[in-house]
Enzyme design. Structure first.
Site, mmCIF file in Angstrom:
data_model
loop_
_atom_site.group_PDB
_atom_site.id
_atom_site.type_symbol
_atom_site.label_atom_id
_atom_site.label_comp_id
_atom_site.label_asym_id
_atom_site.label_seq_id
_atom_site.Cartn_x
_atom_site.Cartn_y
_atom_site.Cartn_z
ATOM 1 N N LYS A 165 6.604 -0.598 5.139
ATOM 2 C CA LYS A 165 5.593 -1.515 5.712
ATOM 3 C C LYS A 165 6.165 -2.635 6.567
ATOM 4 O O LYS A 165 5.689 -2.851 7.687
ATOM 5 C CB LYS A 165 4.711 -2.075 4.585
ATOM 6 C CG LYS A 165 3.814 -1.025 3.927
ATOM 7 C CD LYS A 165 3.122 -1.591 2.680
ATOM 8 C CE LYS A 165 2.253 -0.556 1.987
ATOM 9 N NZ LYS A 165 1.714 -1.077 0.698
ATOM 10 N N TYR A 202 3.587 -8.254 -3.625
ATOM 11 C CA TYR A 202 2.183 -8.160 -4.037
ATOM 12 C C TYR A 202 1.792 -9.333 -4.939
ATOM 13 O O TYR A 202 2.109 -10.473 -4.647
ATOM 14 C CB TYR A 202 1.900 -6.826 -4.745
ATOM 15 C CG TYR A 202 2.417 -5.649 -4.001
ATOM 16 C CD1 TYR A 202 1.962 -5.388 -2.714
ATOM 17 C CD2 TYR A 202 3.371 -4.819 -4.545
ATOM 18 C CE1 TYR A 202 2.443 -4.293 -2.006
ATOM 19 C CE2 TYR A 202 3.850 -3.729 -3.852
ATOM 20 C CZ TYR A 202 3.389 -3.480 -2.585
ATOM 21 O OH TYR A 202 3.864 -2.418 -1.886
HETATM 22 N N1 GLN Z 1 2.343 5.727 -0.330
HETATM 23 C C1 GLN Z 1 2.002 4.714 -1.274
HETATM 24 C C2 GLN Z 1 0.543 4.312 -1.114
HETATM 25 O O1 GLN Z 1 0.100 4.093 -0.030
HETATM 26 C C3 GLN Z 1 2.895 3.516 -1.065
HETATM 27 C C4 GLN Z 1 2.577 2.440 -2.029
HETATM 28 C C5 GLN Z 1 3.790 1.669 -2.460
HETATM 29 O O2 GLN Z 1 4.928 2.074 -2.280
HETATM 30 N N2 GLN Z 1 3.547 0.553 -3.120
HETATM 31 O O3 GLN Z 1 -0.188 4.269 -2.081
#
Ligand code: GLN
Length: 438
Positions: A67, A243
């Site tokens: 991300k 988060y």
């Molecule tokens: N591919 C996962 C999702 O979109 C990635 C989430 C994560 O790594 N926290 O749910």
């Protein structure tokens, strides 16, 4: 001599190894089947040196750690305004997959939660790319951060798409608010491909080091994204990367970071180091349990909290003394180290104490290794004001650490490469602003 850091990393791994709490991500079979015992840690220094211990060459999917990097690509491909118009920068305090958008605009709160990251995926690459070209742009960009060509894990991708109901729900909501302007299923497919790019702990450390190194990959030397983009990305990682555990992380670890559900965790400390750990068991926030313990330890053992900075400013003035006497006396301000705003301010204070009768003043930069832009402007303004009040100003700068030593209007500095040369007019180069003869 045996290198010290791999031994330190191995010891840190031994300490966290007995902790088997948490569970690997269970929402898709491929991730649930990961070997939960895997454990690795790597440091990549900004000169390209990599240290590691444990499973640092095992590949796993990057997941949410993609991300911040794809956010960087979108900001650099589209510019800040179009991206900020669609995705905010406020911590949400919610879980990564919360179905929440800003109530009035429908904007996702930040690019680290899924709603933001799905939108950001749609903004990677120039406008008008076909979905496949966009995925290729993302893969190419992530590879540039890592310094090697990465590939995708098709099995994880297919399996994740079969269980992507929640991300599809988020994407449909985004489409409803016109935050997404294309078919939500196509965007989620691209985002899921982005998440299934395979990386090793070593790759992640290098990717983090590229952020720590102002966007330049330490190995390839490629400037992957511009510096202002890196500042934006690290800021958002700091406030939103973990988060709903972001506040705890910011106070206890204090390193811009990002976690992924496959068990990876990265941290990037600007100007110093990129770090990565891998251990698949996750806590209730979706962050790797052993990874969090390792980062807590790295931060406290090595003083890596971003808010802990050396008290460098006071030490900028190494000495302030007068050489000789009478009309030929020379007042020397010997400076040292790296000079930023606060260091330059110390010089201003010293310069204000210079008696008018001491005509000749030298700013000795022999022991200075860097002067940032604001410090350069402040020091040259010091030189200009000293000139205006009747002083002769010498800049002792044998290594040319002061770029463009032109003081502003009516200022004048004479450049020498040793304090002893101040008396030898033939060794001077004079830099004068408007209104002063050279
Ligand atoms: N591919 C996962 C999702 O979109 C990635 C989430 C994560 O790594 N926290 O749910």
């Amino acid at each position: 001599m045996r290198p010290i850091i791999p031994d330190y990393l191995a010891e840190a791994l031994r300490d966290v190894e007995p902790d088997t709490s948490g569970e690997p991500a269970g929402y898709i079979p491929e991730l649930a089947a990961a070997n939960p015992e895997r454990l690795g840690a790597a440091f990549a220094m900004i000169d390209g040196e990599v240290y590691g211990a444990g499973d640092i060459d095992t590949e796993f999917t990057i997941q949410s750690i993609s991300k911040p990097f794809v956010y960087a690509l979108a900001l650099s491909d589209r510019g800040f305004d179009p991206v900020l118009a669609k995705v905010g920068v406020e911590p949400s305090g919610e879980a990564f997959n919360e179905i929440s958008l800003e109530s009035d605009t429908g904007r996702p709160l930040n690019p680290m939660i899924n709603a933001g990251a799905i939108t950001v995926h749609s903004l990677a690459g120039t406008e008008g790319l076909k979905p496949r070209e966009r995925v290729e742009r993302v893969l190419h960009g992530l590879s540039a951060f890592a310094g090697r060509r990465l590939k995708m894990d098709e099995a994880v991708c297919v399996s994740e798409m079969e269980h992507a109901h929640r991300n599809l729900a988020i994407a449909h909501m985004l489409r409803n608010h016109n935050v997404l302007t294309e078919d939500p299923r196509v965007i989620v497919d691209g985002y899921t491909r982005q998440c299934s790019v395979l990386v090793t702990t070593r790759d992640l450390a290098m990717m983090a080091a590229t952020l720590a190194n102002r966007g330049k990959n330490p190995l390839s030397g490629e400037q992957v994204v511009p510096e202002p983009v890196v500042r934006q990305v690290l800021s958002v990682m700091f406030s939103c990367g973990m988060y709903d555990a972001a506040g705890d992380w910011a106070t206890q670890v204090g390193i811009p970071a990002k976690s992924g559900v496959a068990g990876g965790l990265i941290g990037a400390l600007p100007g110093q180091i990129g770090m990565a750990t891998f251990s698949p068991r996750l806590d209730g926030h979706g962050n790797s349990v052993r990874g969090v313990s390792l980062f807590e330890r790295f931060s406290s053992d090595m003083g890596l909290h971003v808010m802990e900075v050396p008290a460098a400013a006071r030490a900028v003035v190494r000495s302030h003394h007068v050489v000789g006497s009478g009309p030929n006396a020379l007042r020397v301000l010997q400076l040292q180290g790296g000079i930023g705003f606060a260091g330059a301010e110390r010089v201003v204070q010293e310069a204000m104490d210079i008696p008018p009768a001491d005509v000749r003043v030298a700013l000795d930069l022999t022991r200075v290794y860097s002067i940032d832009d604001v410090a350069r402007r402040v020091l040259l303004e010091v030189a200009r004001r000293l000139t205006l009040s009747g002083h002769e100003v010498y800049l002792v700068d044998p290594e040319s650490v002061m770029p463009d030593p032109y003081p502003g209007d009516d200022g004048r500095v004479m450049l020498v490469d040793h304090v002893d040369h101040v008396d030898r007019a033939d060794l001077h180069a004079t830099f004068a602003g408007e209104g002063q003869g050279g």
